[in-house]
Enzyme design. Structure first.
Site, PDB file in Angstrom:
ATOM      1  N   ASP A 106      -9.432  17.018  47.969  1.00  0.00           N
ATOM      2  CA  ASP A 106      -9.144  16.740  46.559  1.00  0.00           C
ATOM      3  C   ASP A 106      -9.640  15.314  46.283  1.00  0.00           C
ATOM      4  O   ASP A 106     -10.835  15.089  46.124  1.00  0.00           O
ATOM      5  CB  ASP A 106      -7.624  16.921  46.376  1.00  0.00           C
ATOM      6  CG  ASP A 106      -7.139  16.811  44.942  1.00  0.00           C
ATOM      7  OD1 ASP A 106      -7.933  16.490  44.058  1.00  0.00           O
ATOM      8  OD2 ASP A 106      -5.948  17.025  44.693  1.00  0.00           O
ATOM      9  N   PHE A 155      -5.008  23.329  40.242  1.00  0.00           N
ATOM     10  CA  PHE A 155      -4.116  23.547  41.376  1.00  0.00           C
ATOM     11  C   PHE A 155      -4.273  24.968  41.912  1.00  0.00           C
ATOM     12  O   PHE A 155      -4.202  25.932  41.159  1.00  0.00           O
ATOM     13  CB  PHE A 155      -2.665  23.290  40.961  1.00  0.00           C
ATOM     14  CG  PHE A 155      -1.715  23.361  42.107  1.00  0.00           C
ATOM     15  CD1 PHE A 155      -1.635  22.325  43.027  1.00  0.00           C
ATOM     16  CD2 PHE A 155      -0.909  24.477  42.287  1.00  0.00           C
ATOM     17  CE1 PHE A 155      -0.767  22.393  44.106  1.00  0.00           C
ATOM     18  CE2 PHE A 155      -0.036  24.560  43.369  1.00  0.00           C
ATOM     19  CZ  PHE A 155       0.032  23.508  44.274  1.00  0.00           C
TER      20      PHE A 155
HETATM   21  P1  5GP Z   1      -6.395  14.539  48.976  1.00  0.00           P
HETATM   22  O1  5GP Z   1      -5.850  13.535  49.960  1.00  0.00           O
HETATM   23  O2  5GP Z   1      -7.842  14.893  49.210  1.00  0.00           O
HETATM   24  O3  5GP Z   1      -6.144  14.124  47.554  1.00  0.00           O
HETATM   25  O4  5GP Z   1      -5.546  15.845  49.107  1.00  0.00           O
HETATM   26  C1  5GP Z   1      -5.588  16.573  50.239  1.00  0.00           C
HETATM   27  C2  5GP Z   1      -4.334  17.375  50.435  1.00  0.00           C
HETATM   28  O5  5GP Z   1      -3.620  17.579  49.205  1.00  0.00           O
HETATM   29  C3  5GP Z   1      -4.707  18.741  50.933  1.00  0.00           C
HETATM   30  O6  5GP Z   1      -4.783  18.778  52.332  1.00  0.00           O
HETATM   31  C4  5GP Z   1      -3.601  19.598  50.361  1.00  0.00           C
HETATM   32  O7  5GP Z   1      -2.507  19.609  51.235  1.00  0.00           O
HETATM   33  C5  5GP Z   1      -3.206  18.897  49.073  1.00  0.00           C
HETATM   34  N1  5GP Z   1      -3.869  19.505  47.899  1.00  0.00           N
HETATM   35  C6  5GP Z   1      -4.877  19.012  47.161  1.00  0.00           C
HETATM   36  N2  5GP Z   1      -5.225  19.829  46.158  1.00  0.00           N
HETATM   37  C7  5GP Z   1      -4.395  20.904  46.254  1.00  0.00           C
HETATM   38  C8  5GP Z   1      -4.259  22.130  45.514  1.00  0.00           C
HETATM   39  O8  5GP Z   1      -4.949  22.431  44.530  1.00  0.00           O
HETATM   40  N3  5GP Z   1      -3.292  22.986  45.948  1.00  0.00           N
HETATM   41  C9  5GP Z   1      -2.488  22.720  47.008  1.00  0.00           C
HETATM   42  N4  5GP Z   1      -1.599  23.640  47.330  1.00  0.00           N
HETATM   43  N5  5GP Z   1      -2.601  21.592  47.735  1.00  0.00           N
HETATM   44  C10 5GP Z   1      -3.540  20.699  47.363  1.00  0.00           C
END
Ligand code: 5GP
Length: 179
Positions: A106, A155
């Site tokens: 993300d 999401f």
């Molecule tokens: P980042 O650190 O890249 O912002 O987010 C990574 C983590 O956030 C992922 O490993 C996941 O656990 C959670 N995450 C990010 N986007 C989503 C989403 O759309 N749905 C869900 N369920 N988890 C997400």
């Protein structure tokens, strides 16, 4: 269109399970080619990546090990942006090529932290495999080597990803229906 309810929210099927499994076949094939003859360590990021990691790893025909670390940075449907927990790291990975397995990239905060930890551990090189990638949300420069699907900045749940702990067992990826 398949829809499902998790707790108080409705979700619509976005990527069917069969398509996901076929894409994982391709990703594993590419990894098998890229790492032919090498001894490699896969590092799954819990909890979300457990299912993708298992599906990818069982298709890998290399001399390979797998280990998991846990880093939680997400609550409900909004990223808090701050990483709270880190547990695991019981493998000796110094000097090894490592493939990080993420469920979703993300903002990239989680990934940056993991890559930083791996550099401290003096691994030989680092590649990233992620099932899902939100290019519009990504704020980092770390290249993503194996990407299953690029998705919009919405999401999603299923195939290991949860909404407040539920939905990880859905065999497809579902997106939140906004009300
Ligand atoms: P980042 O650190 O890249 O912002 O987010 C990574 C983590 O956030 C992922 O490993 C996941 O656990 C959670 N995450 C990010 N986007 C989503 C989403 O759309 N749905 C869900 N369920 N988890 C997400």
């Amino acid at each position: 269109m398949k829809e499902t309810t998790i707790l108080d929210k409705r979700f619509r099927e976005m990527i069917p399970g069969e398509i996901i499994n076929r894409r994982i076949d391709d990703m594993a094939e590419q990894i098998n080619r890229d790492y032919a003859g090498k001894d490699v360590v896969f590092l799954g990021i819990l909890n979300g990546a457990f299912l993708f990691a298992a599906e990818l790893f069982k298709r890998v025909n290399l001399k390979a090990r797998i280990s998991f670390v846990k880093l939680a940075s997400y609550e409900g449907t909004k990223s808090s942006g701050s990483v709270k927990e880190l547990i695991g790291w019981n493998e000796d990975i110094k000097g090894m090529p490592v493939i990080v397995i993420e469920d979703i990239v993300d903002t990239g905060h989680t990934l940056e932290l993991i890559v930083g930890e791996l550099k401290v551990r003096k691994v030989a090189n680092i590649k990233i495999a992620t099932l899902l990638y939100k290019p519009k949300a990504y704020t980092k420069k770390i290249p993503l080597d194996y990407v299953g699907f690029e998705i919009p900045n919405d999401f999603v749940v299923g195939f290991g990803l949860d909404y407040d702990g539920y939905g990880r067992n859905l065999p497809s990826v579902y997106t939140l229906i906004k009300q």
